[in-house]
Scaffold this motif. Structure first.
Motif, PDB file in Angstrom:
ATOM      1  N   ALA A  11     -16.851 -35.109  35.511  1.00 55.80           N
ATOM      2  CA  ALA A  11     -15.923 -35.796  34.570  1.00 55.80           C
ATOM      3  C   ALA A  11     -14.927 -36.271  35.322  1.00 55.80           C
ATOM      4  CB  ALA A  11     -15.488 -34.790  33.503  1.00 55.80           C
ATOM      5  N   ILE A  12     -14.507 -37.654  35.414  1.00 60.80           N
ATOM      6  CA  ILE A  12     -13.303 -38.266  36.024  1.00 60.80           C
ATOM      7  C   ILE A  12     -12.144 -38.117  35.071  1.00 60.80           C
ATOM      8  CG2 ILE A  12     -14.742 -39.438  37.485  1.00 60.80           C
ATOM      9  CD1 ILE A  12     -13.905 -42.056  35.817  1.00 60.80           C
ATOM     10  N   ALA A  13     -12.194 -37.869  33.768  1.00 55.66           N
ATOM     11  CA  ALA A  13     -11.094 -37.927  32.692  1.00 55.66           C
ATOM     12  C   ALA A  13     -10.121 -36.941  32.905  1.00 55.66           C
ATOM     13  CB  ALA A  13     -11.682 -38.094  31.437  1.00 55.66           C
ATOM     14  N   GLY A  14     -10.545 -35.689  33.671  1.00 60.49           N
ATOM     15  CA  GLY A  14      -9.813 -34.526  33.827  1.00 60.49           C
ATOM     16  C   GLY A  14      -9.526 -33.773  32.519  1.00 60.49           C
ATOM     17  N   ARG A  15      -8.206 -32.964  32.441  1.00 66.52           N
ATOM     18  CA  ARG A  15      -7.999 -32.380  31.287  1.00 66.52           C
ATOM     19  C   ARG A  15      -7.259 -33.666  30.505  1.00 66.52           C
ATOM     20  NH1 ARG A  15      -2.153 -30.306  32.586  1.00 66.52           N
ATOM     21  NH2 ARG A  15      -2.005 -29.999  30.263  1.00 66.52           N
ATOM     22  N   ALA A  16      -6.995 -34.376  30.703  1.00 65.84           N
ATOM     23  CA  ALA A  16      -6.148 -35.536  29.935  1.00 65.84           C
ATOM     24  C   ALA A  16      -6.989 -36.219  28.740  1.00 65.84           C
ATOM     25  CB  ALA A  16      -5.326 -36.644  30.612  1.00 65.84           C
ATOM     26  N   VAL A  17      -8.391 -35.967  28.730  1.00 65.60           N
ATOM     27  CA  VAL A  17      -9.290 -36.547  27.896  1.00 65.60           C
ATOM     28  C   VAL A  17      -9.189 -35.897  26.760  1.00 65.60           C
ATOM     29  CG1 VAL A  17     -11.373 -34.955  28.474  1.00 65.60           C
ATOM     30  CG2 VAL A  17     -11.744 -37.278  27.681  1.00 65.60           C
ATOM     31  N   SER A  18      -8.754 -34.540  26.458  1.00 62.18           N
ATOM     32  CA  SER A  18      -8.497 -33.922  25.091  1.00 62.18           C
ATOM     33  C   SER A  18      -6.975 -34.241  24.776  1.00 62.18           C
ATOM     34  CB  SER A  18      -8.706 -32.336  25.506  1.00 62.18           C
ATOM     35  OG  SER A  18      -8.360 -31.707  24.194  1.00 62.18           O
ATOM     36  N   GLU A  19      -6.785 -34.486  23.604  1.00 61.20           N
ATOM     37  CA  GLU A  19      -5.662 -34.959  22.727  1.00 61.20           C
ATOM     38  C   GLU A  19      -4.891 -33.431  22.862  1.00 61.20           C
ATOM     39  OE1 GLU A  19      -3.731 -36.457  18.826  1.00 61.20           O
ATOM     40  OE2 GLU A  19      -5.951 -36.368  19.078  1.00 61.20           O
ATOM     41  N   ARG A  20      -5.456 -32.420  22.593  1.00 60.37           N
ATOM     42  CA  ARG A  20      -4.797 -31.027  22.539  1.00 60.37           C
ATOM     43  C   ARG A  20      -4.321 -30.794  23.916  1.00 60.37           C
ATOM     44  NH1 ARG A  20      -7.521 -25.666  20.173  1.00 60.37           N
ATOM     45  NH2 ARG A  20      -6.660 -26.672  18.329  1.00 60.37           N
ATOM     46  N   GLU A  21      -5.026 -31.179  24.945  1.00 57.83           N
ATOM     47  CA  GLU A  21      -4.364 -30.751  26.466  1.00 57.83           C
ATOM     48  C   GLU A  21      -3.338 -31.671  26.554  1.00 57.83           C
ATOM     49  OE1 GLU A  21      -5.108 -28.765  28.902  1.00 57.83           O
ATOM     50  OE2 GLU A  21      -6.519 -27.842  27.611  1.00 57.83           O
ATOM     51  N   ARG A  22      -3.191 -32.941  26.010  1.00 51.28           N
ATOM     52  CA  ARG A  22      -2.114 -33.877  26.189  1.00 51.28           C
ATOM     53  C   ARG A  22      -0.935 -33.234  25.630  1.00 51.28           C
ATOM     54  NH1 ARG A  22      -6.142 -37.590  25.581  1.00 51.28           N
ATOM     55  NH2 ARG A  22      -5.284 -38.201  23.601  1.00 51.28           N
ATOM     56  N   CYS A  23      -1.076 -32.931  24.180  1.00 47.08           N
ATOM     57  CA  CYS A  23      -0.016 -32.297  23.697  1.00 47.08           C
ATOM     58  C   CYS A  23       0.706 -31.268  24.457  1.00 47.08           C
ATOM     59  CB  CYS A  23      -0.366 -31.998  22.046  1.00 47.08           C
ATOM     60  SG  CYS A  23      -0.751 -33.700  21.303  1.00 47.08           S
ATOM     61  N   LEU A  24       0.001 -30.658  24.960  1.00 46.98           N
ATOM     62  CA  LEU A  24       0.750 -29.240  25.825  1.00 46.98           C
ATOM     63  C   LEU A  24       1.774 -29.673  26.826  1.00 46.98           C
ATOM     64  CD1 LEU A  24      -2.218 -26.845  26.162  1.00 46.98           C
ATOM     65  CD2 LEU A  24      -0.535 -26.814  24.539  1.00 46.98           C
TER      66      LEU A  24
END
Length: 161
Positions: A11-24
């Motif tokens: 997976a090249i998107a990393g943790r930024a693929v999840s909106e929840r992870e981005r909001c943290l």
């Protein structure tokens, strides 16, 4: 063969693929990476690029041979119809052609290779007696076979000998 040739996809998107992870919370480096990643997802105006040499290397020569007539016809029509519509029509035409060829083959087989008294092979097609219920015309059903020689005659009586 799978698209990744047996290797687990990364997976090249990393943790930024999840909106929840981005909001943290994201660091400035992660924001810059995310911005560049989103920018990279936009395709250029000339994509997808068709590379003829790559297509020739990846496709079987026999497949290229039997696809050539319809490819030639619909490559000429793609200017009129558009590339996507021409590809769709080419696909449908090919499938309908194969279906028609199959139907004609089955018709030919049953017409000229039926099982009768002259040969051993071929598919034997039997007809069931009709369903006649009480109250309907022809009840009780009487067979049209009158003599014992009428059974299992396999077209012998119709032969012009």
């Amino acid at each position: 063969m799978s698209q990744t040739a047996g290797v687990k996809p990364m997976a090249i998107a990393g943790r930024a693929v999840s909106e929840r992870e981005r909001c943290l919370g994201m660091t400035d480096a992660e924001r810059a990476w995310r911005k560049q990643w989103l920018k990279d997802q936009v395709l250029a105006s000339n994509e997808p690029v068709h590379v003829e040499e790559l297509w020739r290397e990846r496709t079987n020569p026999i497949r290229r041979f039997y696809r050539a007539p319809l490819d030639k016809i619909f490559s000429g029509l793609s200017g009129v119809l558009g590339a996507e519509r021409a590809a769709t029509y080419r696909y449908i035409t090919g499938k309908l052609g194969l279906l028609a060829l199959g139907i004609l083959g089955i018709h030919y087989y049953f017409k000229y290779n039926g099982n009768d008294w002259t040969k051993k092979g071929g598919w034997r097609v039997l007809k069931s007696k009709p369903l006649v219920l009480p109250g309907q015309e022809g009840f009780p059903y009487k067979s049209d076979r009158k003599q014992p020689s009428d059974y299992a005659e396999r077209g012998f009586k119709k032969a012009a000998i």
